[in-house]
Design an enzyme around this catalytic site. Structure first.
Site, PDB file in Angstrom:
ATOM      1  N   GLU A  85      38.028  42.440  47.036  1.00  0.00           N
ATOM      2  CA  GLU A  85      38.841  43.270  47.671  1.00  0.00           C
ATOM      3  C   GLU A  85      40.302  43.779  47.373  1.00  0.00           C
ATOM      4  O   GLU A  85      40.599  42.937  46.910  1.00  0.00           O
ATOM      5  CB  GLU A  85      38.887  42.669  49.394  1.00  0.00           C
ATOM      6  CG  GLU A  85      40.082  43.152  50.309  1.00  0.00           C
ATOM      7  CD  GLU A  85      39.709  44.555  50.800  1.00  0.00           C
ATOM      8  OE1 GLU A  85      38.595  44.871  51.023  1.00  0.00           O
ATOM      9  OE2 GLU A  85      40.724  45.411  50.587  1.00  0.00           O
ATOM     10  N   HIS A  87      30.060  29.517  85.819  1.00  0.00           N
ATOM     11  CA  HIS A  87      30.151  28.219  84.837  1.00  0.00           C
ATOM     12  C   HIS A  87      28.394  27.929  84.469  1.00  0.00           C
ATOM     13  O   HIS A  87      27.657  27.986  85.454  1.00  0.00           O
ATOM     14  CB  HIS A  87      30.641  27.135  85.630  1.00  0.00           C
ATOM     15  CG  HIS A  87      30.657  25.856  84.626  1.00  0.00           C
ATOM     16  ND1 HIS A  87      31.749  25.947  83.905  1.00  0.00           N
ATOM     17  CD2 HIS A  87      30.235  24.770  84.626  1.00  0.00           C
ATOM     18  CE1 HIS A  87      31.705  24.613  83.033  1.00  0.00           C
ATOM     19  NE2 HIS A  87      30.624  23.942  83.627  1.00  0.00           N
TER      20      HIS A  87
HETATM   21  C1  LIG Z   1      20.501  19.918  86.199  1.00  0.00           C
HETATM   22  C2  LIG Z   1      21.536  20.577  87.150  1.00  0.00           C
HETATM   23  C3  LIG Z   1      22.042  22.027  86.321  1.00  0.00           C
HETATM   24  C4  LIG Z   1      23.071  22.349  86.970  1.00  0.00           C
HETATM   25  N1  LIG Z   1      23.438  23.686  86.501  1.00  0.00           N
HETATM   26  C5  LIG Z   1      24.491  24.413  86.841  1.00  0.00           C
HETATM   27  C6  LIG Z   1      25.148  25.506  86.350  1.00  0.00           C
HETATM   28  O1  LIG Z   1      24.417  25.933  85.118  1.00  0.00           O
HETATM   29  N2  LIG Z   1      25.848  26.317  86.849  1.00  0.00           N
HETATM   30  C7  LIG Z   1      26.708  26.100  88.010  1.00  0.00           C
HETATM   31  O2  LIG Z   1      27.644  26.533  88.555  1.00  0.00           O
HETATM   32  N3  LIG Z   1      26.193  24.587  88.610  1.00  0.00           N
HETATM   33  C8  LIG Z   1      25.263  24.096  87.999  1.00  0.00           C
HETATM   34  N4  LIG Z   1      24.939  22.743  88.830  1.00  0.00           N
HETATM   35  C9  LIG Z   1      25.429  22.388  89.889  1.00  0.00           C
HETATM   36  C10 LIG Z   1      26.875  21.778  89.597  1.00  0.00           C
HETATM   37  O3  LIG Z   1      26.674  20.667  89.033  1.00  0.00           O
HETATM   38  C11 LIG Z   1      27.625  21.388  90.799  1.00  0.00           C
HETATM   39  O4  LIG Z   1      27.662  22.296  91.781  1.00  0.00           O
HETATM   40  C12 LIG Z   1      28.835  20.740  90.587  1.00  0.00           C
HETATM   41  O5  LIG Z   1      28.715  19.632  89.628  1.00  0.00           O
HETATM   42  C13 LIG Z   1      29.652  20.473  91.898  1.00  0.00           C
HETATM   43  O6  LIG Z   1      30.921  20.273  91.546  1.00  0.00           O
HETATM   44  P1  LIG Z   1      31.503  18.990  92.438  1.00  0.00           P
HETATM   45  O7  LIG Z   1      32.753  18.929  92.108  1.00  0.00           O
HETATM   46  O8  LIG Z   1      31.591  19.615  93.975  1.00  0.00           O
HETATM   47  O9  LIG Z   1      30.645  17.580  92.693  1.00  0.00           O
HETATM   48  P2  LIG Z   1      29.995  16.702  91.654  1.00  0.00           P
HETATM   49  O10 LIG Z   1      30.240  17.241  90.166  1.00  0.00           O
HETATM   50  O11 LIG Z   1      29.018  16.349  92.168  1.00  0.00           O
HETATM   51  O12 LIG Z   1      31.068  15.500  91.361  1.00  0.00           O
HETATM   52  C14 LIG Z   1      31.379  14.649  92.165  1.00  0.00           C
HETATM   53  C15 LIG Z   1      31.983  13.489  91.670  1.00  0.00           C
HETATM   54  O13 LIG Z   1      32.604  12.648  92.798  1.00  0.00           O
HETATM   55  C16 LIG Z   1      32.391  11.317  92.446  1.00  0.00           C
HETATM   56  N5  LIG Z   1      32.302  10.589  93.839  1.00  0.00           N
HETATM   57  C17 LIG Z   1      31.426  10.701  94.815  1.00  0.00           C
HETATM   58  N6  LIG Z   1      32.086   9.887  95.968  1.00  0.00           N
HETATM   59  C18 LIG Z   1      33.005   9.281  95.328  1.00  0.00           C
HETATM   60  C19 LIG Z   1      34.030   8.334  95.952  1.00  0.00           C
HETATM   61  N7  LIG Z   1      33.901   7.943  97.342  1.00  0.00           N
HETATM   62  N8  LIG Z   1      35.084   7.945  95.104  1.00  0.00           N
HETATM   63  C20 LIG Z   1      35.115   8.393  93.951  1.00  0.00           C
HETATM   64  N9  LIG Z   1      34.464   9.128  93.386  1.00  0.00           N
HETATM   65  C21 LIG Z   1      33.263   9.789  94.124  1.00  0.00           C
HETATM   66  C22 LIG Z   1      30.875  11.212  91.782  1.00  0.00           C
HETATM   67  O14 LIG Z   1      30.880  10.006  91.091  1.00  0.00           O
HETATM   68  C23 LIG Z   1      30.914  12.768  91.097  1.00  0.00           C
HETATM   69  O15 LIG Z   1      31.568  12.379  89.567  1.00  0.00           O
HETATM   70  C24 LIG Z   1      23.985  22.224  88.082  1.00  0.00           C
HETATM   71  C25 LIG Z   1      23.379  20.863  88.796  1.00  0.00           C
HETATM   72  C26 LIG Z   1      22.364  20.078  88.248  1.00  0.00           C
HETATM   73  C27 LIG Z   1      21.827  18.931  88.846  1.00  0.00           C
END
Ligand SMILES: Cc1cc2nc3c(=O)[nH]c(=O)nc-3n(C[C@H](O)[C@H](O)[C@H](O)COP(=O)(O)OP(=O)(O)OC[C@H]3O[C@@H](n4cnc5c(N)ncnc54)[C@H](O)[C@@H]3O)c2cc1C
Ligand SMILES: Cc1cc2nc3c(=O)[nH]c(=O)nc-3n(C[C@H](O)[C@H](O)[C@H](O)COP(=O)(O)OP(=O)(O)OC[C@H]3O[C@@H](n4cnc5c(N)ncnc54)[C@H](O)[C@@H]3O)c2cc1C
Lengths: 83, 476, 476
Positions: free
Chosen positions: B209, B452
């Site tokens: 280049e 996501h």
């Molecule tokens: C196989 C699979 C694939 C998925 N793929 C997708 C995708 O591609 N795109 C998408 O948008 N969504 C997807 N989802 C869904 C997504 O994972 C959820 O919508 C998301 O994780 C929800 O987030 P959240 O913060 O509500 O809860 P979560 O991610 O369920 O987190 C809740 C957290 O709270 C904690 N917790 C619960 N109770 C307590 C307590 N009393 N004290 C302290 N901690 C506590 C738990 O340990 C956990 O870590 C998928 C789900 C699965 C199972």
């Protein structure tokens, strides 16, 4: 940046149509407008910068296609009244 | 025997069936104009036959093989063999399907198709010269003409495309065997795309280049990951060197270069082939522009206004022949606008931004203004960035080099442009382009929920970063 | 010995560090609130540890191997071997990088991180219960709380996740060896995504679904290509069958199903494992909601208003625990809004559309209204479609199944929604989502120049098709 500066041709048309018109012209230097709105302005022969903004988008005048059409109608009505 | 000239008339004569011309013709047909499209070689022009499509086909196919062959970390063990001839056949099938489609679409939209070379006779008449001897010429009278004759590779002194070891991009894209070694002259987008293809086919690639970096014209932080990746594929770079000539050797050729710097020395690089990819120039020598009174500028392009009109009110020019950027989608837009203007529609070339993509690894995509361009245009820019290494989706694909950058007006916050280097950069700029055209603000982009886990979340995060509150990267 | 309870105070207590909770905590920190985030298991929640990220990592990796192994037509000859254990290690690395990132980002935004399970004591106090014996509890007084406890897989009678051959999605995503054969109960998005992964790992997959199609809830023309492709991978489907129980056999298990139709018969399917993926339910049993006076609905979700508030003015709920759609990005948006509302910002859940993607082959992406939904909402919809088989970019990738559909209001022409099935559908809906949020019209989308050759051109062409003048497809 065509949409944000005055469109010369549209301005020329507008002066023709709007000469003697009482419709208030916004007379900005810059206007945000979506592509369909820009086309509407060309269609109606109005200068986007003259169209009253219906919205402010974070301070910037934002003109919609509907506003363009209303402005054009008002201009036309004013002109008809003049005639 | 010369068959007598046949004379026909048409509302719109379109010359050249590339993405500028065929799109103009289809749109004209949709608008009920009587339209005649003349093409001398192949429907689809350079883009479908020798450019965009063949290059992307080979980029994708070699990428599939290469990705699988280098994914041991992911637990994938493969040693793909590539049959280049078979790959070419597949590519040919893709091209045929698309060019056949163009022909069908033209017919379905009532476009009269004429094969041959069109040249102007005067301001309202063109002659179609058919290949082969004694075929005579057809004369077409037109109300309006659209010149869409495209572009061709620039040839540099010392390298004639007629010589077998010397290749232009078209020839390089049609090789049934990958050369052992290849010198690529020019590190622009075509050179860099092909460097990747051949490196993945196992060719020893050396890029020469004249300037001091790859992809001149792109910001250095966009170009850098591309160079780095090419180097990881074994591509060697020599900057500040311009190709001077070549000679045959016992087992191939040697390419000589001249150094740009006074103190530097020229090089002699052995190779099997040399690909010259130093830029493209408009094609106007096929069409007798002067007979129609159409002017060109000093680079040979036909200057046009915002309706795609040449200096002659009723003659339009679209696509590569009408100037930079020489990109298919720019030509198609111009073609649409020309047809609509002819039909009396209130169309104009009033877009805010023409996006551009480089299909290297990683890809580059840009649309609208860079930060520097925004400053030059009198804006006080605000900038937001998001690195792909913080993107969950990018990490799950194993490709997390690069970033998304948004440039906005600091005061009003509307998006002025964006630059992306990384996976699917060519697709990610679509959303940014819509934001630019819509006058969207960074807040509009930041507030739009993005799925996501996707790469496009990075566009949203870059917008949030511009506002100082990205979630997945630090806001400095 | 029980360590005495420690009492601290915080402006905002966030319970659960999934994409709902950690995003809320980071945004609260950015807004200078004193925020405490309590997580009992792992930063990143289900999404990063057992859901979105692991599934997408395995989908992409098995896809890379599979694509290379089935590209003979392109001239690529490979027979990739997959070391599932190594793939899991790589996946684990990706997860670690992201969850480590979440922890760092929380700290950088001044979020106090507490490990343990939080449960409400009363309306302004929670107790953090640490795992292990004799660790005592910490008491946290809070001004505001954000409940982000997420969701868990529904367990059906006859299938206990405690039994080794029975898997939930989390266990399935963590297997170091692919089973010879697998029955998947439920053809929702999780079941279908995993069906693809296991089929590509060489597992004999049989999907049992109570309803009569894959991906119930998605339009049938979106679901059809996914089913067809899964079948081409050897996946067998049984519709109108619900899983009734399982037994051990000499060399594995047998899964029994009951037929939904009166005249149909139940089945007995031999397999090594059975994956139950019939849906998810909110997690509220970990957190003593009643102590804080927070109400749930009959499905166990915490109902919230457009500020993400529960029935208790100062207690918010975000993410899966706050209801459908149970998607990470919905939870993150709610988390942001909750934090902003607490900080006194004028935030609200006033989005037009939540996009959703299914990462099957081909992918599905949807955002906003379908044609039927638009009709139900009182619009007279106009629809534009573009098939990927007419897309140059799609053909060059070898993946040209599917289409882009845009739904708009016939009168005002603004985009109401879009549905995509095909390559990169998950990314292509980003632009459509922005169009919906911006109130863009189909003309705005059609007029925006899109890069050639890209898949996103298909969005533009679908818009042009809605207007009756697509270039690359017939406008019927
Ligand atoms: C196989 C699979 C694939 C998925 N793929 C997708 C995708 O591609 N795109 C998408 O948008 N969504 C997807 N989802 C869904 C997504 O994972 C959820 O919508 C998301 O994780 C929800 O987030 P959240 O913060 O509500 O809860 P979560 O991610 O369920 O987190 C809740 C957290 O709270 C904690 N917790 C619960 N109770 C307590 C307590 N009393 N004290 C302290 N901690 C506590 C738990 O340990 C956990 O870590 C998928 C789900 C699965 C199972
Ligand atoms: C290797 C390569 C890769 C590229 N990749 C991309 C890419 O990824 N994206 C992108 O946007 N662009 C790409 N380009 C550029 C793109 O190909 C051009 O911008 C595009 O083809 C220009 O379209 P056009 O219609 O102006 O002209 P062309 O496509 O050049 O078509 C002109 C047509 O006119 C015909 N013609 C000329 N004179 C006459 C006459 N007198 N009578 C009848 N017919 C005539 C020619 O035979 C030709 O078919 C690439 C180019 C190359 C070489």
């Amino acid at each position: 940046e065509p949409a944000r500066s005055s469109q010369e041709e549209a301005t020329a048309n507008q002066q023709e149509v709007g000469s003697g018109a009482e419709t208030e012209s916004a007379d900005r230097e810059r206007t945000l407008a979506a592509p369909a709105t820009r086309r509407a302005a060309r269609e109606e022969g109005v200068d986007l910068n003259a169209v009253p903004a219906v919205e402010q988008r974070d301070g910037e005048a934002f003109v919609t296609a509907e506003a363009v059409r209303e402005y054009a109608e008002a201009q036309q009505a004013a002109q008809d009244a003049d005639a | 025997m010369v068959v007598g000239d046949v004379a026909t008339g048409t509302d719109v004569l379109v010359i050249g069936a590339g993405p500028g011309g065929y799109v103009a013709a289809i749109r004209a047909g949709q608008l009920d104009l009587d339209v005649t499209l003349v093409e001398k070689d192949a429907y689809g022009g350079v883009c479908l036959n020798h450019g965009c499509i063949p290059s992307k086909a080979l980029i994708t196919a070699t990428g599939i093989a290469h990705d699988a062959g280098t994914a041991e970390e992911m637990g994938i063990h493969a040693d793909p063999e590539i049959d280049v001839g078979q790959m070419q056949e597949w590519k040919g099938g893709v091209v045929d399907q698309l060019t056949g489609g163009v022909e069908k679409l033209c017919k379905a939209n009532q476009v009269n198709l004429v094969e041959g070379r069109a040249e102007f006779v005067d301001e309202n008449e063109a002659r179609v010269v058919h290949g082969g001897e004694g075929q005579g010429a057809e004369t077409i009278e037109f109300e309006h003409a659209i010149v869409a004759t495209g572009s061709q590779p620039i040839q540099i002194p010392g390298f004639s495309y007629g010589d077998e070891p010397v290749l232009d991009s078209r020839q390089a894209l049609a090789m049934d065997d990958a050369p052992e070694s290849l010198v690529i002259v020019g590190a622009g987008y075509i050179g860099m795309e092909l460097a990747g293809v051949f490196a993945k086919l196992g060719t020893d690639v050396t890029v020469v280049e004249m300037l001091d970096s790859v992809l001149p014209g792109y910001e250095s932080d966009l170009a850098r990951p591309v160079k780095k990746h090419a180097e990881s594929l074994g591509v060697e770079f020599h900057f500040g060197q311009s190709a001077a000539g070549w000679e045959e050797t016992d087992d191939g050729i040697v390419v000589h270069t001249d150094a740009a710097g006074e103190d530097d020395e020229g090089l002699s690089i052995d190779a099997e082939n040399v690909l010259v990819a130093v830029g493209r120039q408009p094609v106007t020598d096929t069409v007798e522009l002067t007979a129609a009174g159409v002017e060109t500028d000093d680079r040979g392009f036909i200057p046009t206004d915002d309706k795609a009109r040449s200096n002659q009110e009723h003659i339009f020019a679209v696509g590569d022949v009408a100037g930079e950027p020489m990109l298919a989608h720019k030509g198609s837009k111009e073609g649409q606008v020309a047809a609509e203007v002819i039909a009396g529609e209130p169309a104009a070339l009033d877009y805010q931004a023409i996006p551009a993509a480089v299909f290297t690894e990683p890809e580059i995509g840009t649309v609208g203004m860079t930060e520097a361009e925004a400053e030059d245009a009198g804006f006080e820019p605000m900038v937001g960035e998001f690195p792909f290494r913080a993107s969950g989706r990018a990490l799950t694909t194993g490709e997390s080099d690069g970033f998304v950058r948004l440039v906005a007006d600091a005061e009003e916050e509307f998006v002025l442009g964006g630059q992306v280097v990384g996976p699917e950069a060519s697709e990610l700029i679509a959303e940014i382009g819509l934001a630019v055209e819509m006058g969207a603000t960074v807040e509009d982009v930041a507030s739009t929920i993005h799925t996501h886990p996707t790469l496009s979340e990075s566009v949203m995060e870059a917008a949030e970063n511009a506002l100082g509150h990205a979630i997945h990267t630090l806001n400095r």
